[in-house]
Design a protein around this motif. Structure first.
Motif, short mmCIF file in Angstrom:
data_model
loop_
_atom_site.label_atom_id
_atom_site.label_comp_id
_atom_site.label_asym_id
_atom_site.label_seq_id
_atom_site.Cartn_x
_atom_site.Cartn_y
_atom_site.Cartn_z
N PHE A 58 22.34 -14.18 -1.12
CA PHE A 58 20.93 -13.44 -1.09
C PHE A 58 19.86 -14.04 -0.63
CE2 PHE A 58 23.66 -11.87 -4.51
CZ PHE A 58 23.54 -10.49 -4.56
N VAL A 59 19.08 -13.46 0.45
CA VAL A 59 17.67 -14.02 0.93
C VAL A 59 16.83 -12.84 0.63
CG1 VAL A 59 16.63 -14.48 3.01
CG2 VAL A 59 19.03 -14.94 2.66
N ASP A 60 15.74 -13.45 -0.18
CA ASP A 60 14.66 -12.38 -0.61
C ASP A 60 15.40 -11.31 -1.48
OD1 ASP A 60 12.74 -14.25 0.51
OD2 ASP A 60 12.76 -13.06 2.38
N ASP A 61 16.43 -11.47 -2.35
CA ASP A 61 17.10 -10.37 -2.95
C ASP A 61 17.98 -9.56 -2.28
OD1 ASP A 61 15.99 -11.45 -5.55
OD2 ASP A 61 13.83 -10.43 -5.25
N VAL A 62 18.31 -9.55 -0.91
CA VAL A 62 19.03 -8.99 0.10
C VAL A 62 20.39 -9.70 0.19
CG1 VAL A 62 19.24 -7.97 2.15
CG2 VAL A 62 16.86 -7.93 1.07
N ASN A 63 21.24 -9.17 -0.29
CA ASN A 63 22.56 -9.42 -0.01
C ASN A 63 22.89 -9.51 1.51
OD1 ASN A 63 25.50 -10.03 0.27
ND2 ASN A 63 25.68 -9.14 -1.63
N VAL A 64 23.26 -11.06 2.00
CA VAL A 64 23.57 -11.12 3.21
C VAL A 64 24.71 -11.66 3.70
CG1 VAL A 64 20.89 -11.33 3.70
CG2 VAL A 64 22.42 -13.50 3.10
N GLY A 65 25.63 -11.78 2.71
CA GLY A 65 27.04 -12.12 3.04
C GLY A 65 27.65 -12.69 1.94
N THR A 66 28.95 -13.12 1.84
CA THR A 66 29.80 -13.82 0.90
C THR A 66 30.15 -15.07 1.23
OG1 THR A 66 31.69 -12.78 1.57
CG2 THR A 66 30.29 -11.40 0.03
N ILE A 67 30.48 -15.81 0.27
CA ILE A 67 31.38 -17.06 0.36
C ILE A 67 32.75 -17.19 -0.18
CG2 ILE A 67 30.96 -19.67 0.14
CD1 ILE A 67 27.89 -19.27 -0.10
N GLY A 68 33.76 -17.51 0.42
CA GLY A 68 35.08 -17.60 -0.05
C GLY A 68 35.56 -18.96 -0.54
N GLU A 69 36.72 -18.95 -0.77
CA GLU A 69 37.35 -20.28 -1.29
C GLU A 69 37.46 -21.08 -0.15
OE1 GLU A 69 41.14 -19.45 -2.73
OE2 GLU A 69 40.30 -18.33 -4.46
N GLU A 70 37.41 -22.53 -0.57
CA GLU A 70 37.24 -23.56 0.58
C GLU A 70 35.96 -23.82 1.35
OE1 GLU A 70 40.95 -24.35 2.59
OE2 GLU A 70 42.16 -24.10 0.84
N GLU A 71 35.24 -22.73 1.30
CA GLU A 71 33.90 -22.65 1.97
C GLU A 71 32.69 -23.64 1.32
OE1 GLU A 71 31.89 -19.32 3.91
OE2 GLU A 71 33.71 -18.10 3.15
N VAL A 72 32.07 -24.50 2.26
CA VAL A 72 31.31 -25.34 1.83
C VAL A 72 29.75 -24.72 2.17
CG1 VAL A 72 30.30 -27.73 2.52
CG2 VAL A 72 32.55 -27.43 2.72
N PHE A 73 29.10 -24.81 1.36
CA PHE A 73 27.74 -24.51 1.31
C PHE A 73 26.45 -25.30 0.50
CE2 PHE A 73 29.47 -22.66 -2.58
CZ PHE A 73 28.41 -22.59 -3.41
N GLY A 74 25.27 -25.00 1.08
CA GLY A 74 24.36 -25.90 0.64
C GLY A 74 24.08 -26.95 1.27
N ALA A 75 24.86 -27.15 2.32
CA ALA A 75 24.38 -28.50 3.08
C ALA A 75 23.17 -28.69 3.69
CB ALA A 75 25.66 -28.69 3.87
N MET A 76 22.76 -27.64 4.54
CA MET A 76 21.70 -27.71 5.28
C MET A 76 20.39 -28.08 4.76
SD MET A 76 22.71 -27.24 8.18
CE MET A 76 21.21 -26.94 9.19
N ALA A 77 20.22 -27.49 3.57
CA ALA A 77 19.06 -27.94 2.88
C ALA A 77 18.88 -29.25 2.30
CB ALA A 77 18.57 -26.74 1.54
N VAL A 78 20.13 -29.79 1.85
CA VAL A 78 20.20 -31.11 1.51
C VAL A 78 19.89 -32.21 2.58
CG1 VAL A 78 22.06 -32.87 0.88
CG2 VAL A 78 21.86 -30.76 -0.34
N PHE A 79 20.23 -31.82 3.80
CA PHE A 79 19.89 -32.91 4.73
C PHE A 79 18.76 -32.81 5.72
CE2 PHE A 79 24.90 -32.91 4.38
CZ PHE A 79 24.82 -34.35 4.21
N THR A 80 18.33 -31.40 5.52
CA THR A 80 16.86 -31.32 6.16
C THR A 80 15.83 -31.51 5.27
OG1 THR A 80 16.90 -29.01 5.42
CG2 THR A 80 18.13 -29.45 7.78
N GLY A 81 16.02 -31.59 3.90
CA GLY A 81 15.20 -31.75 2.88
C GLY A 81 14.23 -30.66 2.50
N GLU A 82 14.55 -29.71 3.01
CA GLU A 82 13.78 -28.26 2.97
C GLU A 82 14.27 -27.68 1.63
OE1 GLU A 82 14.34 -26.20 6.42
OE2 GLU A 82 13.18 -27.29 7.69
N PRO A 83 13.49 -26.66 0.99
CA PRO A 83 13.90 -25.79 -0.17
C PRO A 83 15.22 -24.94 0.19
CG PRO A 83 11.38 -25.85 -0.05
CD PRO A 83 12.06 -26.45 1.32
#
Length: 262
Positions: free
Chosen positions: A181-206
């Motif tokens: 969800f982005v701004d409470d709007v459903n923008v997609g799904t994440i399934g098995e074996e998918e990696v997520f959350g990496a961009m914010a970790v490496f850019t240092g952004e929220p």
């Protein structure tokens, strides 16, 4: 002997046993030399022959390597056993005042081996010292190598990451699915074996999105500093991450197109 940090009950018991054995070994042993006082010693065996042992009367000596104190010896401790046999060992040093009674290694060993009871306790002393250091090392290794990849079991509706939060973990869905969800709007799904959350970790952004489990999920959370090691050990994870990012970029581009046409 004093060991830095929090010590386990097993280590504390071994420390107490070591002190008892030291007292027994020194019974009836006459130290022929007078006590000496030293201050700010960088390496004890630069001042004395290596066949000398020492009984600490006051103050402390530290086992030190590369400027780090690994263990400290205090009043009543015998120091120098490993050094006196030319074994590779950390240096013995102190920044402060210490009072020592030096005594000859060979004369002390003759004292030990002249009595079967002392021989028995000497064996116990060496075994106890070895067990003490092994137990303490095991505690340190356990603490330093605790699993950094945390596995979590989630139920539908559980929030995995929240938009706007700081980021320090990269996630992989092992089993199940999650909604994005982005701004409470459903923008997609994440399934098995998918990696997520990496961009914010490496850019240092929220976090740029909120991810909520849509089914019973098992996820793996990996700290940023360990993610590179995970990629090296499991190249498929890097491929999955690239594929996921490409898919999401395509999805966002399509959303922009759709908004432009509406």
């Amino acid at each position: 002997m004093y060991l830095p940090g929090k010590t386990s009950e097993d280590v504390n018991q071994l420390l107490q046993r070591l002190r008892q054995l030291t007292n027994v070994l020194l019974e009836d042993f006459a130290c022929e030399q007078q006590a000496i006082t030293l201050e700010a010693v960088e390496n004890l065996y630069e001042l004395f022959d290596r066949d000398q042992l020492f009984l600490i009367q006051d103050g402390m000596l530290h086992f030190s390597r590369n400027g780090q104190n690994l263990a400290s010896f205090e009043e009543g401790d015998i120091v120098g056993v490993t050094a006196s046999f030319d074994m590779s060992t950390p240096i013995l040093r102190t920044d402060e005042y210490v009072e020592l009674i030096p005594f000859d290694r060979d004369r002390f060993l003759r004292h030990v081996y002249s009595d079967k009871r002392r021989q028995h306790y000497w064996s116990h002393y060496l075994i106890c010292q070895n067990a003490l250091l092994l137990d303490y090392l095991a505690d340190l290794v356990k603490e330093d190598t605790r699993p950094t990849a945390g596995f979590q079991n989630l139920e539908p509706g559980d929030v995995i990451i929240r938009q706007g939060d700081s980021a320090d973990l990269v996630y992989t869905i092992i089993q199940g699915e999650a909604d994005v969800f982005v701004d409470d709007v459903n923008v997609g799904t994440i399934g098995e074996e998918e990696v997520f959350g990496a961009m914010a970790v490496f850019t240092g952004e929220p976090r740029s999105a909120t991810v909520i489990a849509s089914s019973n999920c098992t996820i793996m959370a990996v700290p940023q500093e360990d993610f590179a090691s995970l990629i090296e050990a499991q190249p498929q994870a890097a491929l999955n991450l690239i594929e996921n990012l490409a898919r999401r970029i395509t999805m966002m581009n399509q959303q922009l197109i759709d908004k432009g046409e509406s």
